[in-house]
Design an enzyme around this catalytic site. Structure first.
Site, mmCIF file in Angstrom:
data_model
loop_
_atom_site.group_PDB
_atom_site.id
_atom_site.type_symbol
_atom_site.label_atom_id
_atom_site.label_comp_id
_atom_site.label_asym_id
_atom_site.label_seq_id
_atom_site.Cartn_x
_atom_site.Cartn_y
_atom_site.Cartn_z
ATOM 1 N N CYS A 25 -69.526 -72.885 15.689
ATOM 2 C CA CYS A 25 -70.201 -71.968 16.999
ATOM 3 C C CYS A 25 -69.190 -71.119 17.359
ATOM 4 O O CYS A 25 -68.077 -71.191 17.167
ATOM 5 C CB CYS A 25 -70.490 -73.183 18.151
ATOM 6 S SG CYS A 25 -71.956 -74.666 17.505
ATOM 7 N N GLY A 51 -72.043 -68.500 13.665
ATOM 8 C CA GLY A 51 -73.166 -69.203 13.729
ATOM 9 C C GLY A 51 -74.346 -68.286 13.700
ATOM 10 O O GLY A 51 -74.327 -67.617 14.483
ATOM 11 N N ASN A 125 -67.969 -75.395 21.180
ATOM 12 C CA ASN A 125 -67.662 -75.015 19.784
ATOM 13 C C ASN A 125 -66.497 -76.274 19.254
ATOM 14 O O ASN A 125 -65.461 -76.259 19.882
ATOM 15 C CB ASN A 125 -66.742 -73.579 19.831
ATOM 16 C CG ASN A 125 -65.960 -73.347 18.431
ATOM 17 O OD1 ASN A 125 -65.441 -72.563 18.468
ATOM 18 N ND2 ASN A 125 -66.378 -73.961 17.294
ATOM 19 N N GLY A 126 -67.072 -76.979 18.333
ATOM 20 C CA GLY A 126 -65.958 -78.120 17.977
ATOM 21 C C GLY A 126 -66.828 -79.348 17.636
ATOM 22 O O GLY A 126 -68.127 -79.128 17.747
ATOM 23 N N CYS A 262 -56.642 -75.207 13.808
ATOM 24 C CA CYS A 262 -57.490 -75.115 12.619
ATOM 25 C C CYS A 262 -56.913 -73.902 11.860
ATOM 26 O O CYS A 262 -57.114 -72.967 11.999
ATOM 27 C CB CYS A 262 -58.932 -75.065 12.661
ATOM 28 S SG CYS A 262 -59.882 -75.070 11.112
ATOM 29 N N TYR A 268 -60.488 -68.120 6.603
ATOM 30 C CA TYR A 268 -62.027 -67.839 6.289
ATOM 31 C C TYR A 268 -62.926 -67.482 7.773
ATOM 32 O O TYR A 268 -63.345 -66.336 7.651
ATOM 33 C CB TYR A 268 -62.602 -69.048 5.484
ATOM 34 C CG TYR A 268 -64.202 -68.674 5.289
ATOM 35 C CD1 TYR A 268 -64.410 -67.725 4.466
ATOM 36 C CD2 TYR A 268 -65.021 -69.646 6.055
ATOM 37 C CE1 TYR A 268 -65.911 -67.579 4.086
ATOM 38 C CE2 TYR A 268 -66.571 -69.139 5.818
ATOM 39 C CZ TYR A 268 -66.893 -68.318 5.092
ATOM 40 O OH TYR A 268 -68.065 -67.970 4.718
ATOM 41 N N CYS A 408 -63.676 -82.434 6.692
ATOM 42 C CA CYS A 408 -63.473 -82.135 7.942
ATOM 43 C C CYS A 408 -64.233 -82.533 8.843
ATOM 44 O O CYS A 408 -65.326 -82.573 8.769
ATOM 45 C CB CYS A 408 -63.583 -80.506 8.203
ATOM 46 S SG CYS A 408 -63.334 -79.777 9.876
ATOM 47 N N CYS A 459 -53.856 -78.355 12.345
ATOM 48 C CA CYS A 459 -54.354 -79.374 11.382
ATOM 49 C C CYS A 459 -54.840 -78.967 10.094
ATOM 50 O O CYS A 459 -55.334 -77.827 9.730
ATOM 51 C CB CYS A 459 -55.988 -79.425 12.225
ATOM 52 S SG CYS A 459 -57.012 -80.521 11.445
ATOM 53 N N CYS A 462 -58.074 -81.205 5.920
ATOM 54 C CA CYS A 462 -58.840 -80.784 4.709
ATOM 55 C C CYS A 462 -58.223 -80.609 3.701
ATOM 56 O O CYS A 462 -58.586 -80.927 2.473
ATOM 57 C CB CYS A 462 -59.809 -79.756 5.113
ATOM 58 S SG CYS A 462 -59.059 -78.138 5.388
#
Length: 513
Positions: A25, A51, A125-126, A262, A268, A408, A459, A462
């Site tokens: 988002c 989004g 968002n999250g 993140c 990306y 993730c 983080c 992933c």
């Protein structure tokens, strides 16, 4: 969105254009501008990459709150007539790709509730990793939920903590956020204030700006640029910022926590013209390409991306190696999220309608393709095939991040190992599946070094499987839709038992199916 026969498009009508990871988002808010809803529209337009399933704006004039939401892209949902119906000096907005809760209008945000005479709107968002357990508990205690989003848990907790309006709104928000775990960058509004909040680890970006005396908050600085707001600073991890008639006020109700940004925002998600976690995304991606050149120095005739992914890393790779940079495929920028289904005879149509190889550039050439990531690999395989059909003599690929081997749980929509090709296959197997002559990934050390930050700032779950925030078992995007929460605690030490409708999506995802 409507089909040719005039019927509303459903989730099943949507044809994904590629197998890239989907961001969750984007949020935007403004206080103190006479045309707040229109400014918010343009802010959401700049955040559309975060989004594309639904969007919404809530505006207020100090007394009345108005809302408009819909499924589709920002310019599909909003037009001048709609914006004229959203007067006020404050507004918040949201663009959504679902990471919990499927694509339905009821799950569009901002989500609006009324409690104790107060209208509260929220955009998130999250992903909240313990929302399922909290929801089960609250439902057993009598709460009634309207959606299948984790976001709704926050407003229910706020209502509990307000205790009949005896507790200040900001205190009740802080108490609610103290109960949730996971990632959140939030915007909230009432009839007379806008609030922004970021989780203590700062997983997702959130920044502040000013526009002619008005305060602006956005997921990325590119949204500030479009509305000509001046970048001020980031909302700090663990900070709650209030914007009202008295200006901007900062609250820090949580103990300090180590940052866990993140890192995939750099790889990306974020737009290259944004400033994220204190760094230019454009420059970080160019440094990723230079790092790839050091780790995977190849002999080739040209370097190219699959636009738009990998473009800036490809520029960095070409500059570092001296190999010419070319746009070996051309993107059709007018392809939307959906199109009329082709016949079976038109094979690989979904790839070719978006990216068309330039045969005169590729014929007889040794090509190095720079990609930002490979998640499932299905679309990448078709694209590599199209390069060979266009006459490329050799096709190598280097990827500007390590292999994605773990799900993730903090807001990216690949929440099972079964969706990740690198969790099932070794690199040489992936190379053969994709039809490449060579495949290389950037090391984790090279990735982090290019950000000019440290391992401890990010983080990296992933890539490593090391999750900084604890997880619920059976977590999935559709976990609320899969569950029927029982009102009985029994003897369990857990919250109320969540029974299942057969084998639901959560179980499938946990098992990698």
């Amino acid at each position: 969105m409507k089909t040719e026969n005039g019927k509303r498009k459903t989730e099943n009508d949507v044809v994904q254009q590629d197998d890239k990871p989907r961001e969750h988002c984007g949020v935007f808010g403004i206080y103190g501008h006479p045309d707040a809803a229109r400014i918010t529209f343009f802010g959401l337009y700049a955040l559309q990459h975060r989004g594309q399933e639904s969007c919404g704006i809530v505006a207020a004039d100090g007394a009345r709150v108005r809302m408009h939401r819909g499924l589709g892209l920002v310019p599909e949902v909003f037009n001048p007539a709609v914006l004229d119906e959203l007067p006020g000096h404050l507004a918040i907005g949201h663009v959504r790709y679902s990471t919990t809760g499927s694509t339905m209008l009821i799950n569009a945000q901002p989500f609006v509730v009324q409690h104790g005479g107060l209208m509260i709107a929220i955009g998130h968002n999250g992903t909240l990793t313990n929302a399922r357990a909290i929801r089960c508990r609250l439902e057993a205690e009598g709460s009634i939920f309207q959606s299948t989003m984790d976001t709704e848990v926050i407003v229910h907790l706020m209502a509990r903590h307000r205790r009949g309006n005896l507790i200040d709104l900001i205190d009740s928000l802080a108490a609610a956020l103290a109960e949730v775990k996971g990632s959140y960058s939030l915007v909230l509004s009432t009839a007379d204030q806008v609030i922004a909040a970021r989780d203590p680890h700062g997983f997702r970006p959130l920044c502040l700006g000013q526009l002619n005396g008005a305060w602006v908050v956005a997921s990325e600085s590119c949204a500030l640029d479009l509305v000509q707001a001046d970048y001020w600073r980031e909302v700090e991890p663990g900070e709650i910022v209030v914007m009202d008639k008295n200006g901007l006020h900062s609250h820090k109700p949580f103990p300090p926590a180590p940052p866990r940004y993140c890192i995939f925002e750099y790889v990306y998600f974020a737009r290259p013209d944004s400033l994220i976690f204190g760094q230019s995304v454009y420059l970080v991606r160019k440094r990723l390409g230079a790092a790839l050149a050091r780790e995977h120095p190849l002999t080739a005739d040209l370097v190219m991306p699959f636009p738009d992914s990998g473009t800036y890393a490809a520029l960095g790779y070409a500059a570092a190696t001296g190999i010419p940079f070319e746009m070996g495929v051309i993107r059709n920028h007018y392809v939307g999220r959906t199109f009329i289904q082709p016949s079976q005879s038109m094979r690989d149509f979904s790839v070719r309608i978006k990216l068309n190889p330039v045969r005169d550039i590729l014929r007889g050439q040794r090509v190095v393709v720079i990609e930002d990531s490979i998640i499932r690999g299905t679309t990448t395989r078709s694209r590599v095939k199209s390069l060979r059909e266009a006459g490329a003599r050799e096709v190598s690929m280097v990827v500007s991040c390590p292999p994605h081997r773990f799900p993730c749980y903090y807001g990216i929509d690949f929440s099972s190992k079964g969706e990740l090709i690198a969790s099932q296959q070794e690199i040489d197997q992936i190379r053969d599946f994709l039809g490449l002559d060579y495949l290389g990934y950037l090391s984790l050390e090279g990735l982090v070094e290019a950000t000019h930050l440290t391992h401890q700032d990010f983080c990296l779950s992933c890539f490593t499987g090391d999750y900084p925030v604890s997880l619920e078992s059976d977590f999935s995007k559709t976990c609320f839709e899969d569950d029927v929460c029982s009102a009985s605690h029994g003897e369990s030490l857990l919250p109320p038992v969540c029974e299942r409708w057969g084998k639901g999506e959560a179980t499938k995802r946990r098992n990698g199916l």
